[in-house]
Design a protein around this motif. Structure first.
Motif, short mmCIF file in Angstrom:
data_model
loop_
_atom_site.label_atom_id
_atom_site.label_comp_id
_atom_site.label_asym_id
_atom_site.label_seq_id
_atom_site.Cartn_x
_atom_site.Cartn_y
_atom_site.Cartn_z
N ALA A 141 -8.45 1.74 -7.96
CA ALA A 141 -7.15 2.30 -7.57
C ALA A 141 -6.78 1.91 -6.14
O ALA A 141 -5.63 1.64 -5.84
CB ALA A 141 -7.17 3.82 -7.72
N TYR A 142 -7.78 1.87 -5.26
CA TYR A 142 -7.49 1.58 -3.84
C TYR A 142 -7.56 0.11 -3.49
O TYR A 142 -6.94 -0.32 -2.54
CB TYR A 142 -8.47 2.34 -2.94
CG TYR A 142 -8.11 3.79 -2.80
CD1 TYR A 142 -7.29 4.23 -1.77
CD2 TYR A 142 -8.55 4.73 -3.73
CE1 TYR A 142 -6.94 5.55 -1.64
CE2 TYR A 142 -8.21 6.06 -3.61
CZ TYR A 142 -7.40 6.46 -2.57
OH TYR A 142 -7.05 7.78 -2.47
N GLN B 179 -7.13 -2.56 -5.73
CA GLN B 179 -6.57 -3.49 -6.70
C GLN B 179 -5.58 -4.45 -6.04
O GLN B 179 -4.91 -4.05 -5.08
CB GLN B 179 -5.90 -2.73 -7.84
CG GLN B 179 -4.79 -1.78 -7.41
CD GLN B 179 -4.34 -0.93 -8.58
OE1 GLN B 179 -4.22 -1.41 -9.69
NE2 GLN B 179 -4.10 0.35 -8.34
N THR C 198 -5.21 -0.79 -12.12
CA THR C 198 -5.00 0.39 -12.94
C THR C 198 -3.75 0.21 -13.80
O THR C 198 -2.88 -0.60 -13.49
CB THR C 198 -4.83 1.65 -12.07
OG1 THR C 198 -3.76 1.43 -11.15
CG2 THR C 198 -6.09 1.96 -11.30
N LEU D 220 -2.45 6.63 -14.61
CA LEU D 220 -1.62 7.65 -13.95
C LEU D 220 -1.34 8.80 -14.90
O LEU D 220 -1.43 9.97 -14.52
CB LEU D 220 -0.29 7.03 -13.49
CG LEU D 220 -0.37 5.95 -12.42
CD1 LEU D 220 1.01 5.35 -12.18
CD2 LEU D 220 -0.92 6.52 -11.12
N SER E 182 2.55 8.58 -9.19
CA SER E 182 2.42 7.15 -8.89
C SER E 182 1.17 6.96 -8.05
O SER E 182 0.53 7.93 -7.64
CB SER E 182 3.65 6.65 -8.13
OG SER E 182 3.58 7.10 -6.80
N LEU E 183 0.84 5.71 -7.76
CA LEU E 183 -0.34 5.43 -6.95
C LEU E 183 -0.20 6.00 -5.54
O LEU E 183 -1.18 6.28 -4.87
CB LEU E 183 -0.59 3.92 -6.88
CG LEU E 183 -1.14 3.28 -8.17
CD1 LEU E 183 -1.16 1.77 -8.05
CD2 LEU E 183 -2.53 3.80 -8.47
N ASP E 184 1.06 6.19 -5.10
CA ASP E 184 1.29 6.75 -3.76
C ASP E 184 0.72 8.15 -3.64
O ASP E 184 0.54 8.66 -2.54
CB ASP E 184 2.79 6.80 -3.46
CG ASP E 184 3.39 5.42 -3.40
OD1 ASP E 184 2.61 4.46 -3.20
OD2 ASP E 184 4.61 5.29 -3.57
N LEU F 86 -2.17 9.15 -4.54
CA LEU F 86 -3.60 9.16 -4.20
C LEU F 86 -3.75 9.56 -2.74
O LEU F 86 -2.93 9.19 -1.91
CB LEU F 86 -4.19 7.76 -4.42
CG LEU F 86 -4.32 7.27 -5.86
CD1 LEU F 86 -4.63 5.79 -5.88
CD2 LEU F 86 -5.40 8.04 -6.59
#
Lengths: 245, 185, 185
Positions: free
Chosen positions: C99-100, C102, C147, C152, C159-161, C163
């Protein structure tokens, strides 16, 4: 299952639960945190002995990942025993890389905990259990890019057993030349068709050079391959300069 | 909505099939048939009076919350809208093999790709990108497959001659010196 | 409920995965983003104010109707829904790294986690939470992983934001440079 391996080589007893470990870094961190050791000043000899004791007791001796870490700890232990140069400024701590990895790993371990909490909270929200069958309608038109197909070819070739691999015959390919030519075409326009780039009546070598140049340019983000409508021809578009990231 | 009505709504929403009154009594911690019946009426009225796009219906096996027939189009759209427009990796790889080896039998494709391709082959034929182009000479005279004009059209190619040759492709995309070990799964 | 709100409710009840604003605009015959946004708010308010057991949440860059957590136990105890399988430590750590970092190669994940990740990577791809997203530049052009929207969705992230930022994690994670000690003089 837990075991006390205290007194192996240290005065501080420690308790570990083997099922909790997701790898050697996890075990190492556990030993360090459990005994409230300053991670910036790890007593490497003690920790190495404890680590070896644990993997021995849990029969992890076969696990390559644990053995690799054990070897690394022993190496650092030996390096720590070597005499330091007089000028202390010159001395590079043999533990530095391990500390960096441990801190990095600990960060991700914390993210993993956060994800676990998130997942378990979300697991108490249920989606609709019955979703009607999708209607029997024609599927949406397919979008396919040449680059995708060529990458698929590459994957297949790679996965093929060696004997099927073709003889490799060097061709007079000029990918560099094609790259330069495509870049110069894009100086005046933002968008070109594949046929415009390849040119009429191109030889196979020319065509291939252009395609490979395009693939590379697409990969580096200089251009994008797209289709405006489902059955249209491939359009090569120059990416805005900041979109390359 | 009282707690019982809410429980029934949650259960009916998340169930994969219709629920009987007895199923619903289990969710409602042993409420009586009458209580469950009242809650069902209340939930139905809620959907009807509130102008919801869903309704509570009774089918042979029990109760179910479904979308009203007038919204059939929206339902269909919602299901189609997320349907992928991109080919899967498996489809692309099968297509790649057929493009370069045509006419080719299913057995040959499977030998090259190392996996069964029955499903993906059928789907590519349905989507009009591959077709049967003949029969082989071998045992059982196997069907042979090839690419269609639609395949070329999608790639913006005039003819199959415009596809790079396999040996050229492999040498150019990846120098042999860098090739090491088996590919990652 | 106005017609647009009803259309969205029908669509959200029929889609297997969250629908984005753009997906919903297709369903709503090209309504504007603003109109769809208003209808979404209206539907959400309807569920909240009407005391419904379901709610409208924002997840995986889209919207989805789900049951409220307070009813989970009753519904799960009645065996109407099976709770999702818990992710293993190895799976969670692998997801965290991907996730971080990618797009990230298998070798990089293994370097960070200190273990082989071949099996867990394959299983996460099979479960649809990770996917191959490209190839790296390095030797052998390694596959790169990232991902998926399902990641999600299953974690309930918008969203990934969403995290947590790495620098917001606990104090123990400060780099050695911010501490005293021989690691960094």
């Amino acid at each position: 299952m837990s075991v006390s391996a205290g007194g192996v080589t240290t005065d501080t007893p420690f308790v570990v639960q083997v099922e909790a470990f997701s790898g050697p870094l996890d075990l190492l961190l556990h030993l360090i945190r459990e005994q409230e050791i300053d991670i910036a000043d790890i007593p490497i000899a003690t920790i190495a002995d404890q680590f070896l004791a644990v993997i021995d007791q849990f029969g992890l001796n076969d696990a390559a990942d644990y053995l690799e870490m054990a070897a690394q700890l022993i190496r650092i232990k030996i390096q720590m025993l070597l005499p330091r140069p007089f000028d202390d400024e010159e001395w590079e701590d043999p533990r530095a890389e391990l500390v960096r990895r441990l801190l990095e790993y600990e960060q991700f371990r914390e993210v993993a905990d956060w994800l676990a909490t998130q997942a378990s909270e979300h697991a108490s929200r249920f989606v609709r259990g019955w979703i009607p069958e999708p209607p029997d309608q024609p599927p949406r038109p397919i979008v396919m890019e040449l680059a995708e197909l060529l990458l698929a070819v590459e994957r297949v070739v790679e996965a093929m057993p060696e004997p099927i691999l073709h003889r490799v015959v060097p061709r007079p390919l000029d990918v560099e030349g094609a790259t330069a030519r495509i870049r110069s075409l894009f100086e005046h326009r933002d968008e070109l068709g594949l046929t415009e780039i390849v040119g009429p009546g191109a030889s196979i070598a020319d065509l291939l050079s252009s395609l490979l140049a395009l693939l590379e340019l697409a990969r580096t983000g200089f251009v994008r391959l797209a289709q405006r409508q489902p059955f249209g021809s491939v359009i090569i578009r120059r990416e805005s300069t900041d979109a390359a990231a | 909505m009282n707690r019982l009505t809410q429980l029934l709504e949650a259960a009916l929403f998340s169930a994969a099939h219709p629920l009987s009154v007895d199923d619903l009594r289990v969710v409602a911690d042993g409420a009586s048939r009458e209580e469950v019946g009242e809650a069902i009426s209340s939930l139905r009225a809620h959907y009807d009076d509130g102008g919801h796009a869903v309704e509570l219906i009774e089918v042979a096996e029990g109760f179910q919350v479904v979308t009203r027939p007038t919204f059939a189009e929206a339902v269909a759209d919602a299901q189609i809208v997320r349907r992928p427009r991109k080919l899967s990796r498996a489809a692309l790889e099968t297509l790649a093999v057929v493009a370069y080896r045509q006419p080719v039998s299913r057995a040959e494709i499977e030998e090259i790709r190392g996996v069964s391709v029955e499903g993906v082959l059928r789907s590519l034929i349905e989507r009009g990108m591959l077709d049967v182009v003949g029969r082989g000479d071998g045992l059982g005279r196997p069907l042979l497959y090839g690419t269609t004009p639609l395949f070329l059209e999608l790639l913006g190619l005039r003819s199959l001659d415009e596809l790079p040759r396999l040996d050229e492709l492999s040498v150019a995309l990846r120098p042999p010196s860098e090739r090491s070990g088996p590919a990652e799964p």
